[in-house]
Design a protein around this motif. Structure first.
Motif, PDB file in Angstrom:
ATOM      1  N   MET A   1       0.824  -1.192   0.000  1.00 58.78           N
ATOM      2  CA  MET A   1       0.000   0.000   0.000  1.00 58.78           C
ATOM      3  C   MET A   1       0.871   1.260   0.000  1.00 58.78           C
ATOM      4  SD  MET A   1      -2.905   0.967   2.688  1.00 58.78           S
ATOM      5  CE  MET A   1      -4.017   2.256   2.378  1.00 58.78           C
ATOM      6  N   GLU A   2       1.977   1.241   0.726  1.00 57.95           N
ATOM      7  CA  GLU A   2       2.840   2.412   0.806  1.00 57.95           C
ATOM      8  C   GLU A   2       3.348   2.837  -0.573  1.00 57.95           C
ATOM      9  OE1 GLU A   2       6.887   3.932   3.088  1.00 57.95           O
ATOM     10  OE2 GLU A   2       6.169   1.897   3.416  1.00 57.95           O
ATOM     11  N   GLU A   3       3.640   1.886  -1.437  1.00 55.73           N
ATOM     12  CA  GLU A   3       4.137   2.196  -2.769  1.00 55.73           C
ATOM     13  C   GLU A   3       3.109   2.945  -3.615  1.00 55.73           C
ATOM     14  OE1 GLU A   3       4.326  -1.141  -1.653  1.00 55.73           O
ATOM     15  OE2 GLU A   3       6.351  -0.833  -0.898  1.00 55.73           O
ATOM     16  N   GLU A   4       1.829   2.774  -3.321  1.00 62.66           N
ATOM     17  CA  GLU A   4       0.770   3.423  -4.088  1.00 62.66           C
ATOM     18  C   GLU A   4       0.512   4.868  -3.659  1.00 62.66           C
ATOM     19  OE1 GLU A   4      -2.741   0.990  -4.176  1.00 62.66           O
ATOM     20  OE2 GLU A   4      -1.574  -0.809  -4.515  1.00 62.66           O
ATOM     21  N   LEU A   5       1.031   5.268  -2.497  1.00 60.14           N
ATOM     22  CA  LEU A   5       0.817   6.623  -1.996  1.00 60.14           C
ATOM     23  C   LEU A   5       1.871   7.568  -2.557  1.00 60.14           C
ATOM     24  CD1 LEU A   5       0.137   5.755   1.747  1.00 60.14           C
ATOM     25  CD2 LEU A   5      -1.544   6.295  -0.004  1.00 60.14           C
ATOM     26  N   SER A   6       1.471   8.791  -2.829  1.00 60.28           N
ATOM     27  CA  SER A   6       2.369   9.800  -3.349  1.00 60.28           C
ATOM     28  C   SER A   6       3.376  10.227  -2.286  1.00 60.28           C
ATOM     29  CB  SER A   6       1.551  11.016  -3.793  1.00 60.28           C
ATOM     30  OG  SER A   6       2.398  12.109  -4.036  1.00 60.28           O
ATOM     31  N   GLU A   7       4.655  10.230  -2.635  1.00 62.30           N
ATOM     32  CA  GLU A   7       5.687  10.636  -1.681  1.00 62.30           C
ATOM     33  C   GLU A   7       5.578  12.113  -1.323  1.00 62.30           C
ATOM     34  OE1 GLU A   7       9.660   9.520  -2.674  1.00 62.30           O
ATOM     35  OE2 GLU A   7       9.045   7.535  -3.305  1.00 62.30           O
ATOM     36  N   SER A   8       4.973  12.907  -2.174  1.00 58.64           N
ATOM     37  CA  SER A   8       4.844  14.334  -1.879  1.00 58.64           C
ATOM     38  C   SER A   8       3.666  14.623  -0.948  1.00 58.64           C
ATOM     39  CB  SER A   8       4.684  15.124  -3.169  1.00 58.64           C
ATOM     40  OG  SER A   8       3.501  14.754  -3.832  1.00 58.64           O
ATOM     41  N   SER A   9       2.792  13.654  -0.727  1.00 59.52           N
ATOM     42  CA  SER A   9       1.618  13.853   0.120  1.00 59.52           C
ATOM     43  C   SER A   9       1.621  13.039   1.402  1.00 59.52           C
ATOM     44  CB  SER A   9       0.346  13.514  -0.655  1.00 59.52           C
ATOM     45  OG  SER A   9       0.223  14.333  -1.782  1.00 59.52           O
ATOM     46  N   PHE A  10       2.389  11.941   1.430  1.00 59.90           N
ATOM     47  CA  PHE A  10       2.396  11.037   2.582  1.00 59.90           C
ATOM     48  C   PHE A  10       3.822  10.744   3.015  1.00 59.90           C
ATOM     49  CE2 PHE A  10      -1.584  10.298   0.468  1.00 59.90           C
ATOM     50  CZ  PHE A  10      -2.486  10.202   1.509  1.00 59.90           C
ATOM     51  N   LEU A  11       3.967  10.455   4.294  1.00 60.44           N
ATOM     52  CA  LEU A  11       5.293  10.226   4.853  1.00 60.44           C
ATOM     53  C   LEU A  11       5.228   9.143   5.925  1.00 60.44           C
ATOM     54  CD1 LEU A  11       8.248  11.303   5.080  1.00 60.44           C
ATOM     55  CD2 LEU A  11       7.382  12.878   6.803  1.00 60.44           C
TER      56      LEU A  11
END
Length: 54
Positions: A1-11
């Motif tokens: 799931m982490e790979e699907e989240l935008s790095e600019s929006s989630f940390l």
């Protein structure tokens, strides 16, 4: 799931916690406050979290 989240929006801030950057209200070197909850920043994640919140 982490790979699907935008790095600019989630940390990822701790092994069990991924936070939305726009929900973080305050932070210190050990905790972030998001959605009226205090979440820990893991020591292994601190080098990535501090510059992102900077």
């Amino acid at each position: 799931m982490e790979e699907e989240l935008s790095e600019s929006s989630f940390l990822r801030m701790h092994r069990p916690f991924i936070g939305a950057l726009n929900k973080i209200r305050t932070y210190s070197s050990r905790h972030v406050e998001a959605a009226a909850q205090e979440l820990p920043i893991g020591r292994l994640f601190r080098p990535r979290v501090e510059p992102a919140l900077g």
